[in-house]
Structure formats: C-alpha cells, structure tokens
Design a protein around this motif. Sequence first.
Motif, PDB file in Angstrom:
ATOM      1  N   GLU A  60      -7.094  -5.429   7.723  1.00 46.12           N
ATOM      2  CA  GLU A  60      -6.061  -5.833   6.776  1.00 46.12           C
ATOM      3  C   GLU A  60      -5.436  -4.608   6.129  1.00 46.12           C
ATOM      4  O   GLU A  60      -6.071  -3.559   6.001  1.00 46.12           O
ATOM      5  N   LYS A  61      -4.175  -4.775   5.692  1.00 45.35           N
ATOM      6  CA  LYS A  61      -3.479  -3.741   4.926  1.00 45.35           C
ATOM      7  C   LYS A  61      -3.133  -4.323   3.571  1.00 45.35           C
ATOM      8  O   LYS A  61      -2.820  -5.513   3.453  1.00 45.35           O
ATOM      9  N   ALA A  62      -3.167  -3.491   2.544  1.00 46.74           N
ATOM     10  CA  ALA A  62      -2.865  -3.977   1.196  1.00 46.74           C
ATOM     11  C   ALA A  62      -2.233  -2.865   0.375  1.00 46.74           C
ATOM     12  O   ALA A  62      -2.467  -1.675   0.627  1.00 46.74           O
ATOM     13  N   LYS A  63      -1.432  -3.254  -0.600  1.00 40.51           N
ATOM     14  CA  LYS A  63      -0.790  -2.279  -1.479  1.00 40.51           C
ATOM     15  C   LYS A  63      -0.950  -2.704  -2.932  1.00 40.51           C
ATOM     16  O   LYS A  63      -1.258  -3.864  -3.232  1.00 40.51           O
ATOM     17  N   LEU A  64      -0.735  -1.756  -3.821  1.00 41.02           N
ATOM     18  CA  LEU A  64      -0.731  -2.038  -5.247  1.00 41.02           C
ATOM     19  C   LEU A  64       0.695  -2.367  -5.686  1.00 41.02           C
ATOM     20  O   LEU A  64       1.645  -1.743  -5.201  1.00 41.02           O
ATOM     21  N   PRO A  65       0.869  -3.324  -6.580  1.00 39.19           N
ATOM     22  CA  PRO A  65       2.219  -3.614  -7.081  1.00 39.19           C
ATOM     23  C   PRO A  65       2.726  -2.433  -7.910  1.00 39.19           C
ATOM     24  O   PRO A  65       1.980  -1.834  -8.680  1.00 39.19           O
ATOM     25  N   MET A  66       3.986  -2.079  -7.724  1.00 36.32           N
ATOM     26  CA  MET A  66       4.597  -0.952  -8.434  1.00 36.32           C
ATOM     27  C   MET A  66       5.820  -1.461  -9.192  1.00 36.32           C
ATOM     28  O   MET A  66       6.695  -2.113  -8.618  1.00 36.32           O
ATOM     29  N   PHE A  67       5.909  -1.162 -10.486  1.00 29.96           N
ATOM     30  CA  PHE A  67       6.999  -1.678 -11.311  1.00 29.96           C
ATOM     31  C   PHE A  67       7.868  -0.567 -11.912  1.00 29.96           C
ATOM     32  O   PHE A  67       8.879  -0.848 -12.536  1.00 29.96           O
ATOM     33  N   GLY A  68       7.466   0.682 -11.723  1.00 30.12           N
ATOM     34  CA  GLY A  68       8.238   1.786 -12.282  1.00 30.12           C
ATOM     35  C   GLY A  68       9.224   2.357 -11.273  1.00 30.12           C
ATOM     36  O   GLY A  68       9.414   1.819 -10.177  1.00 30.12           O
ATOM     37  N   THR A 121     -12.349  -3.892   7.419  1.00 28.80           N
ATOM     38  CA  THR A 121     -11.690  -2.645   7.041  1.00 28.80           C
ATOM     39  C   THR A 121     -10.325  -2.955   6.430  1.00 28.80           C
ATOM     40  O   THR A 121      -9.519  -3.665   7.007  1.00 28.80           O
ATOM     41  N   VAL A 122     -10.094  -2.409   5.235  1.00 29.89           N
ATOM     42  CA  VAL A 122      -8.858  -2.669   4.488  1.00 29.89           C
ATOM     43  C   VAL A 122      -8.176  -1.345   4.183  1.00 29.89           C
ATOM     44  O   VAL A 122      -8.744  -0.479   3.505  1.00 29.89           O
ATOM     45  N   ALA A 123      -6.954  -1.173   4.671  1.00 35.24           N
ATOM     46  CA  ALA A 123      -6.204   0.057   4.476  1.00 35.24           C
ATOM     47  C   ALA A 123      -5.297  -0.043   3.258  1.00 35.24           C
ATOM     48  O   ALA A 123      -4.569  -1.020   3.098  1.00 35.24           O
ATOM     49  N   ALA A 124      -5.342   0.964   2.408  1.00 35.68           N
ATOM     50  CA  ALA A 124      -4.447   1.038   1.256  1.00 35.68           C
ATOM     51  C   ALA A 124      -3.150   1.715   1.702  1.00 35.68           C
ATOM     52  O   ALA A 124      -3.124   2.917   1.968  1.00 35.68           O
ATOM     53  N   THR A 125      -2.087   0.952   1.796  1.00 35.93           N
ATOM     54  CA  THR A 125      -0.820   1.489   2.304  1.00 35.93           C
ATOM     55  C   THR A 125       0.354   0.703   1.743  1.00 35.93           C
ATOM     56  O   THR A 125       0.250  -0.510   1.499  1.00 35.93           O
ATOM     57  N   GLU A 126       1.463   1.397   1.540  1.00 36.95           N
ATOM     58  CA  GLU A 126       2.683   0.712   1.097  1.00 36.95           C
ATOM     59  C   GLU A 126       3.408   0.041   2.257  1.00 36.95           C
ATOM     60  O   GLU A 126       4.368  -0.711   2.053  1.00 36.95           O
ATOM     61  N   LYS A 127       2.922   0.270   3.485  1.00 33.16           N
ATOM     62  CA  LYS A 127       3.577  -0.282   4.679  1.00 33.16           C
ATOM     63  C   LYS A 127       3.074  -1.695   4.977  1.00 33.16           C
ATOM     64  O   LYS A 127       2.601  -1.992   6.067  1.00 33.16           O
ATOM     65  N   THR A 128       3.166  -2.549   3.974  1.00 27.85           N
ATOM     66  CA  THR A 128       2.734  -3.936   4.113  1.00 27.85           C
ATOM     67  C   THR A 128       3.351  -4.766   2.991  1.00 27.85           C
ATOM     68  O   THR A 128       3.742  -4.217   1.949  1.00 27.85           O
ATOM     69  N   ASP A 129       3.431  -6.066   3.190  1.00 33.90           N
ATOM     70  CA  ASP A 129       3.877  -6.977   2.138  1.00 33.90           C
ATOM     71  C   ASP A 129       2.697  -7.594   1.393  1.00 33.90           C
ATOM     72  O   ASP A 129       2.884  -8.317   0.415  1.00 33.90           O
ATOM     73  N   GLN A 130       1.484  -7.284   1.861  1.00 28.57           N
ATOM     74  CA  GLN A 130       0.273  -7.886   1.299  1.00 28.57           C
ATOM     75  C   GLN A 130      -0.143  -7.171   0.017  1.00 28.57           C
ATOM     76  O   GLN A 130      -0.288  -5.947  -0.012  1.00 28.57           O
ATOM     77  N   ASN A 131      -0.370  -7.921  -1.031  1.00 28.42           N
ATOM     78  CA  ASN A 131      -0.806  -7.384  -2.308  1.00 28.42           C
ATOM     79  C   ASN A 131      -2.335  -7.319  -2.343  1.00 28.42           C
ATOM     80  O   ASN A 131      -3.007  -8.237  -1.879  1.00 28.42           O
ATOM     81  N   ILE A 132      -2.884  -6.255  -2.915  1.00 27.99           N
ATOM     82  CA  ILE A 132      -4.337  -6.090  -2.980  1.00 27.99           C
ATOM     83  C   ILE A 132      -5.012  -7.268  -3.677  1.00 27.99           C
ATOM     84  O   ILE A 132      -6.131  -7.661  -3.344  1.00 27.99           O
ATOM     85  N   TYR A 133      -4.326  -7.879  -4.632  1.00 27.30           N
ATOM     86  CA  TYR A 133      -4.925  -8.957  -5.412  1.00 27.30           C
ATOM     87  C   TYR A 133      -4.928 -10.295  -4.670  1.00 27.30           C
ATOM     88  O   TYR A 133      -5.472 -11.276  -5.170  1.00 27.30           O
ATOM     89  N   ASN A 134      -4.329 -10.316  -3.484  1.00 19.76           N
ATOM     90  CA  ASN A 134      -4.257 -11.556  -2.714  1.00 19.76           C
ATOM     91  C   ASN A 134      -5.159 -11.571  -1.479  1.00 19.76           C
ATOM     92  O   ASN A 134      -5.071 -12.488  -0.666  1.00 19.76           O
ATOM     93  N   ILE A 135      -5.999 -10.555  -1.323  1.00 19.29           N
ATOM     94  CA  ILE A 135      -6.911 -10.540  -0.187  1.00 19.29           C
ATOM     95  C   ILE A 135      -8.351 -10.557  -0.673  1.00 19.29           C
ATOM     96  O   ILE A 135      -8.643 -10.158  -1.808  1.00 19.29           O
ATOM     97  N   SER A 136      -9.245 -11.036   0.180  1.00 15.99           N
ATOM     98  CA  SER A 136     -10.657 -11.143  -0.193  1.00 15.99           C
ATOM     99  C   SER A 136     -11.388  -9.820   0.019  1.00 15.99           C
ATOM    100  O   SER A 136     -11.355  -9.235   1.096  1.00 15.99           O
ATOM    101  N   LEU A 137     -12.032  -9.361  -1.049  1.00 22.43           N
ATOM    102  CA  LEU A 137     -12.865  -8.163  -0.982  1.00 22.43           C
ATOM    103  C   LEU A 137     -14.320  -8.495  -1.304  1.00 22.43           C
ATOM    104  O   LEU A 137     -15.167  -7.608  -1.334  1.00 22.43           O
ATOM    105  N   ASN A 138     -14.582  -9.785  -1.520  1.00 23.88           N
ATOM    106  CA  ASN A 138     -15.931 -10.234  -1.857  1.00 23.88           C
ATOM    107  C   ASN A 138     -16.727 -10.522  -0.582  1.00 23.88           C
ATOM    108  O   ASN A 138     -17.251 -11.617  -0.378  1.00 23.88           O
TER     109      ASN A 138
END
Length: 244
Positions: free
Chosen positions: A213-221, A172-189
């Motif tokens: 696991e928790k993961a977030k999307l990188p935000m640049f704006g 189970t992977v939670a989409a949340t900004e309350k983490t330092d983990q980037n979505i592109y750095n965890i295994s979803l395969n």
Amino acid sequence: MKKDQQIFGIRAIIEAIQSGTVIDKVFIQKDVQGDLMKELMKVMKQKSINFSYVPVEKLNRFTSNNHQGAVATISPIGFVEIENLIENVIDSGKKPFFLILDQLSDARNFGAIIRTAECTGVDGIIIQKQGSAPVNGDTVKTSAGAVFNIPICKVDHIKDAIFHLQASGIKTVAATEKTDQNIYNISLNEPVAIIMGSEDRGINPSVLKIVDEKAKLPMFGTIGSLNVSVACGAFLYETVRQRS
C-alpha cells in the motif's frame, strides 16, 4: 568524527575489514589510484562496505595523519541479519512493527528517526548498505542513545527486504505523495513495515511498484513537503494510535 571511531590508511582499513571490524563507511579521495587502492575497492565490494568519493580536504579534516587517501568510520553498534530480526519478532508473539529507510542520507535525520522509532515501539529498522546515512557520532547524539536500544539491519537491496517481509506475512506501506490514499484511511493495526524515502528523492520508483500500500499525509499549507523525520514520526504515531 571521534578519533577512536576512525581508521586511516589504505592497508589499515583493508586489515580492519578482513578482521571483521564493523565498518560503517569508507571515505575515498577522488583521485587516488594504485594497486593498494584497487585491493581496498575489491575488499569493500566483497563485504558490501558503504563508501563514497570525497575531496582530499574532507579527509584532512578527519585526521592530520597520513591517511593515504582513505578514512573509515567504525560503527558504534553491531547490525543484525534480516532473517534473525523477523524471526525473533514473530517468535516473541508481538505484532511486528518495522521501519524501512530507503537510502536516507542525513545522519541527523537518521538519529531523530531512530529516537522516534524507539519511542513508538518499532521492532527494528532496515536500511540499505550502500547509500544510507552512516551510524556515527551525530547519529548517536541525535538519537539520544536510542540507537543502542533498537535493532538495525543492513541489507544489500531494499526490494529484497520487502519481499522477505511480505513472505513473512508483514504488510509494507510506503510513505509517498504519489497516491490518493490518506494514511488515516488504511489499516496499520496488523503486522506492518513503514517505508520512508530519502530527503531529496523520496522512495525509489522500483520500490513503490512492489509495496502493498501507499499512503500520504494530508497537507494544508503552501509548502508541499515535510522533513522526513517529522513525516516518519506522523506515520509511526498513527500506527501506535491504531494499535492502542
């Protein structure tokens, strides 16, 4: 709301629920009381029917008939049991791919997410009975009909669904900004369930405590968040990318 997707009147709604009609949500007038209303509340709680209190003006917009302070929406689809959903996917030999929506409340966001989930090969969507967006005409329209092509499961509590998935070997992977983990750095395969939160509150803190696991999307704006349906699409397509 289409007339053939609604039931009005307290007694009529009680009988519909008791007869097994798939009720998506009941709208109750705030100040209506009485024995019949108490009976309706009892039946809804027994069957875990989603309901909310609304002003009489909203009910009057639904129907010009004597609604007695209650209008119910009929779901255009049937719902599956979580045990059957998980078992069927595992038995099929596929790598399980589920989506959990933690009290997402907007029907149009729900429909957009269903459309993306169907396009990305999600095996099933899990929502909570109470507090979730209704499956109504808006949901059907914004899903472009995808709501009829993907299994949807209603559960009493999201946490119970997560425990069930974990016991079945599904991460189970939670989409949340309350983490330092980037979505592109965890295994979803691998067998996975992506969890998205509500539009205003995100994922419930009690749910975040039990996910794998928790993961977030990188935000640049300068804006700190995305619309939930957009964020969900990014998570689902990253899963597709890793599995391709």
